[in-house]
Scaffold this active site. Structure first.
Site, PDB file in Angstrom:
ATOM      1  N   CYS A 116      -8.901 114.164  -2.598  1.00  0.00           N
ATOM      2  CA  CYS A 116      -7.730 114.180  -1.714  1.00  0.00           C
ATOM      3  C   CYS A 116      -7.352 115.587  -1.265  1.00  0.00           C
ATOM      4  CB  CYS A 116      -6.551 113.505  -2.399  1.00  0.00           C
ATOM      5  SG  CYS A 116      -6.922 111.794  -2.787  1.00  0.00           S
ATOM      6  N   HIS A 256      -0.347 115.287   1.446  1.00  0.00           N
ATOM      7  CA  HIS A 256      -1.309 114.215   1.208  1.00  0.00           C
ATOM      8  C   HIS A 256      -0.537 112.911   1.010  1.00  0.00           C
ATOM      9  CE1 HIS A 256      -4.504 111.821  -0.278  1.00  0.00           C
ATOM     10  NE2 HIS A 256      -4.045 111.785  -1.509  1.00  0.00           N
ATOM     11  N   ASN A 286      -3.743 105.653   1.623  1.00  0.00           N
ATOM     12  CA  ASN A 286      -4.388 106.891   1.185  1.00  0.00           C
ATOM     13  C   ASN A 286      -5.842 106.903   1.679  1.00  0.00           C
ATOM     14  OD1 ASN A 286      -5.543 109.038  -0.144  1.00  0.00           O
ATOM     15  ND2 ASN A 286      -4.790 108.480  -2.181  1.00  0.00           N
TER      16      ASN A 286
HETATM   17  O1  UT7 Z   1      -4.677 110.427  -4.100  1.00  0.00           O
HETATM   18  C1  UT7 Z   1      -5.246 110.587  -5.342  1.00  0.00           C
HETATM   19  C2  UT7 Z   1      -4.239 110.810  -6.354  1.00  0.00           C
HETATM   20  N1  UT7 Z   1      -3.633 109.544  -6.728  1.00  0.00           N
HETATM   21  C3  UT7 Z   1      -2.350 109.425  -6.826  1.00  0.00           C
HETATM   22  O2  UT7 Z   1      -1.597 110.339  -6.506  1.00  0.00           O
HETATM   23  C4  UT7 Z   1      -1.788 108.125  -7.391  1.00  0.00           C
HETATM   24  C5  UT7 Z   1      -0.787 108.431  -8.458  1.00  0.00           C
HETATM   25  N2  UT7 Z   1      -0.277 107.229  -9.135  1.00  0.00           N
HETATM   26  C6  UT7 Z   1       0.505 106.331  -8.515  1.00  0.00           C
HETATM   27  O3  UT7 Z   1       0.784 106.424  -7.338  1.00  0.00           O
HETATM   28  C7  UT7 Z   1       1.115 105.246  -9.352  1.00  0.00           C
HETATM   29  O4  UT7 Z   1       0.895 105.518 -10.722  1.00  0.00           O
HETATM   30  C8  UT7 Z   1       0.567 103.812  -9.025  1.00  0.00           C
HETATM   31  C9  UT7 Z   1       1.070 103.392  -7.659  1.00  0.00           C
HETATM   32  C10 UT7 Z   1      -0.927 103.815  -9.068  1.00  0.00           C
HETATM   33  C11 UT7 Z   1       1.108 102.810 -10.044  1.00  0.00           C
HETATM   34  O5  UT7 Z   1       2.530 102.825 -10.059  1.00  0.00           O
HETATM   35  P1  UT7 Z   1       3.300 102.969 -11.447  1.00  0.00           P
HETATM   36  O6  UT7 Z   1       4.725 102.926 -11.120  1.00  0.00           O
HETATM   37  O7  UT7 Z   1       2.783 104.169 -12.164  1.00  0.00           O
HETATM   38  O8  UT7 Z   1       2.915 101.614 -12.170  1.00  0.00           O
HETATM   39  P2  UT7 Z   1       2.208 101.401 -13.581  1.00  0.00           P
HETATM   40  O9  UT7 Z   1       0.757 101.706 -13.497  1.00  0.00           O
HETATM   41  O10 UT7 Z   1       3.008 102.090 -14.645  1.00  0.00           O
HETATM   42  O11 UT7 Z   1       2.409  99.859 -13.775  1.00  0.00           O
HETATM   43  C12 UT7 Z   1       3.733  99.277 -13.911  1.00  0.00           C
HETATM   44  C13 UT7 Z   1       3.579  97.773 -13.943  1.00  0.00           C
HETATM   45  C14 UT7 Z   1       2.521  97.288 -14.937  1.00  0.00           C
HETATM   46  O12 UT7 Z   1       2.948  96.070 -15.475  1.00  0.00           O
HETATM   47  P3  UT7 Z   1       3.622  96.007 -16.958  1.00  0.00           P
HETATM   48  O13 UT7 Z   1       2.575  96.565 -17.879  1.00  0.00           O
HETATM   49  O14 UT7 Z   1       4.850  96.873 -16.856  1.00  0.00           O
HETATM   50  O15 UT7 Z   1       3.902  94.565 -17.145  1.00  0.00           O
HETATM   51  C15 UT7 Z   1       1.331  97.001 -14.040  1.00  0.00           C
HETATM   52  O16 UT7 Z   1       0.474  96.016 -14.574  1.00  0.00           O
HETATM   53  O17 UT7 Z   1       3.176  97.307 -12.660  1.00  0.00           O
HETATM   54  C16 UT7 Z   1       2.020  96.490 -12.807  1.00  0.00           C
HETATM   55  N3  UT7 Z   1       1.215  96.649 -11.596  1.00  0.00           N
HETATM   56  C17 UT7 Z   1       1.385  95.873 -10.528  1.00  0.00           C
HETATM   57  N4  UT7 Z   1       2.228  94.854 -10.259  1.00  0.00           N
HETATM   58  C18 UT7 Z   1       2.157  94.275  -9.050  1.00  0.00           C
HETATM   59  C19 UT7 Z   1       0.235  97.530 -11.355  1.00  0.00           C
HETATM   60  N5  UT7 Z   1      -0.247  97.360 -10.106  1.00  0.00           N
HETATM   61  C20 UT7 Z   1       0.455  96.330  -9.573  1.00  0.00           C
HETATM   62  C21 UT7 Z   1       0.431  95.679  -8.328  1.00  0.00           C
HETATM   63  N6  UT7 Z   1       1.273  94.684  -8.097  1.00  0.00           N
HETATM   64  N7  UT7 Z   1      -0.427  96.065  -7.337  1.00  0.00           N
END
Ligand code: UT7
Length: 332
Positions: A116, A256, A286
Site C-alpha cells: 500500500c 492511503h 483499498n
Molecule cells: O492497506 C493495508 C493495510 N491494512 C489495513 O490498514 C487494515 C487495517 N485493519 C482494519 O481495517 C480492521 O482491523 C478490519 C476492517 C480488517 C477489521 O475491523 P476490526 O474492527 O478490527 O474487527 P475485528 O477483526 O476485531 O473483528 C470484530 C468482529 C469479530 O467478531 P467477534 O469475534 O467480535 O464475534 C469478527 O469476526 O467482527 C467480526 N467480523 C465481521 N463481521 C461482519 C470480521 N469481519 C466481518 C465482516 N462482517 N466482514
C-alpha cells in the site's frame, strides 16, 4: 542556479466497470452493509472480471490516458515505474508489459513492491531520477488487481479490497514547485501480520498450499490497524512540522484508502478538516498501490498550482511514508 525539482505534470487513471457492492458481498460471506460501513467505510469496489486481463491491462489504460491528457509522445518517456504487489506474473516485471502495451519503446522500466506504500515509494524513486538531471519524463504507476489474491470466503478481508490503476507523469521543475520532502520507512518484522503465505520461494505452490488457501491475503486486522493509525499519523505530522506547515497551509491530505477510521485518525492528528482530505474509499475500496494516484486522478480539477499536498501511506511490510509536494498546474 535553482535546484531541479520533480513535479507531477499529469494524472491518468482506470477502474474496471464491474461494481461489487456490499449487498452482493453479503450473499457471498456472512457480513452486512451496516458492518462494512461502520468498521471500514466501503460501499463498493471495482473488480476486473474479464479473462485474459490483469494488472498490466489496467496500468496500461491509465498510462495511455496520461499520455493523451498531457500530449506526451510515448517515445519521449525514459522510465516507467510500476508499483504493484499483484504483478501479471512473478517475472518479467509488469512494468515491462505496460511499457510494451503503451508504446514506451524508449523507456526502461521496473516494478516496486511496497504494497500500500508502493506509490509513495515509487514517487520518491522517480523523483530522484528527475532530480539527477539525467531524466526528463518519468511515469510512476500504482496498479493492483487485488481480486486475484482476495479470499472471497474470508469475511475479514474480502470487503476491503478492489482493483484499479493510476499513473502520474514526473517532469523537471525549477520554480519552487513539485516534490519538496519525503519520509519513508519499513519494519520487516511486521510481515507476519500481513502477507501472502505461499507462492514464493519460501513456500512454492503445492496441492497442500492450495488446499490450505495460502495463496490469498492473510491479515491480522487489529495488529495492522493499530500500526497504521499511529505510523500514518506520525509521519504526516512529522513532515508538516519539519516543513513549518500548519493545518491552514494544507490544501489536501491524500491518504492511503484502507479504512475510513484510519483516514479520520490521521486527519485528526494533523488538525485538518474533512474537506481537506481526498477520500474515495467508499466507491473503490483499498486498491493498494493505486489508492493515492486514484485520489489525485479524481480530485485533479480541484487542485491549483502551488497547493500544498501531503501524501501518506501505510501497508504490508510494514511500509509507511509521507511526501510533501507543491502542486504544479492549474486545472486544464
Ligand atoms: O492497506 C493495508 C493495510 N491494512 C489495513 O490498514 C487494515 C487495517 N485493519 C482494519 O481495517 C480492521 O482491523 C478490519 C476492517 C480488517 C477489521 O475491523 P476490526 O474492527 O478490527 O474487527 P475485528 O477483526 O476485531 O473483528 C470484530 C468482529 C469479530 O467478531 P467477534 O469475534 O467480535 O464475534 C469478527 O469476526 O467482527 C467480526 N467480523 C465481521 N463481521 C461482519 C470480521 N469481519 C466481518 C465482516 N462482517 N466482514
Amino acid at each position: 542556479m535553482s535546484r531541479i525539482t520533480a513535479a507531477i505534470t499529469g494524472v491518468g487513471g482506470y477502474v474496471p466497470s464491474y461494481i461489487l457492492n456490499n449487498e452482493e458481498l453479503s450473499r457471498m460471506v456472512d457480513t452486512s452493509d451496516e458492518w462494512i460501513m461502520q468498521r471500514i467505510g466501503i460501499k463498493e469496489r471495482r473488480i476486473l472480471k474479464e479473462k485474459g486481463r490483469a494488472t498490466s491491462y489496467m496500468a496500461a489504460k491509465a498510462v495511455k490516458e496520461l499520455l493523451a491528457k498531457t500530449a506526451t509522445d510515448p517515445l519521449d518517456v525514459q522510465l516507467l515505474i510500476c508499483c504493484t504487489v499483484t504483478p501479471d506474473m512473478h517475472f518479467p516485471a509488469t512494468a515491462n508489459i505496460v511499457s510494451d502495451k503503451a508504446g514506451l519503446a524508449n523507456a526502461f522500466s521496473f516494478d516496486i513492491g511496497a504494497a500500500c506504500s508502493g506509490f509513495v515509494f515509487g514517487l520518491e524513486t522517480g523523483r530522484r531520477y528527475i532530480e539527477s538531471g539525467a531524466y526528463q519524463k518519468v511515469i510512476v504507476a500504482g496498479a493492483d488487481m487485488m481480486s486475484a489474491i482476495v479470499d472471497y470466503e474470508d469475511r475479514a478481508t474480502c470487503p476491503l479490497f478492489g482493483d484499479g490503476a493510476a499513473a502520474v507523469l514526473l517532469e523537471p521543475a525549477a520554480d519552487g514547485i513539485g516534490i519538496m520532502d519525503s519520509i519513508l520507512a519499513v519494519d520487516g518484522s511486521g510481515a507476519k501480520h500481513l502477507h501472502m503465505h505461499a507462492g514464493g520461494s519460501l513456500h512454492p505452490p503445492t496441492h497442500e498450499t492450495i488446499d490450505a488457501r495460502q495463496h490469498y491475503i492473510f491479515q491480522e486486522g487489529q495488529a495492522v490497524f493499530k500500526m497504521a493509525v499511529s505510523k500514518m499519523a506520525d509521519v504526516s505530522v512529522e513532515i508538516m512540522e519539519r516543513n513549518n506547515l500548519t493545518h491552514d497551509d494544507i490544501k489536501f491530505l491524500v491518504p492511503h484508502q484502507a479504512n475510513m477510521r484510519i483516514i479520520e485518525a490521521t486527519a485528526r492528528r494533523m488538525e485538518i478538516n474533512r474537506d481537506q482530505v481526498m477520500i474515495n474509499i467508499e466507491k473503490f475500496g483499498n486498491t493498494t498501490a493505486a489508492t493515492i494516484p486514484l485520489c489525485l486522478w479524481e480530485y485533479e480539477k480541484q487542485l491549483k498550482k502551488g497547493d500544498n499536498i501531503i501524501l501518506a501511506s501505510f501497508g504490508a511490510g510494514f511500509t509507511w511514508g509521507s511526501i510533501y509536494l507543491k502542486w504544479a498546474y492549474d486545472p486544464k
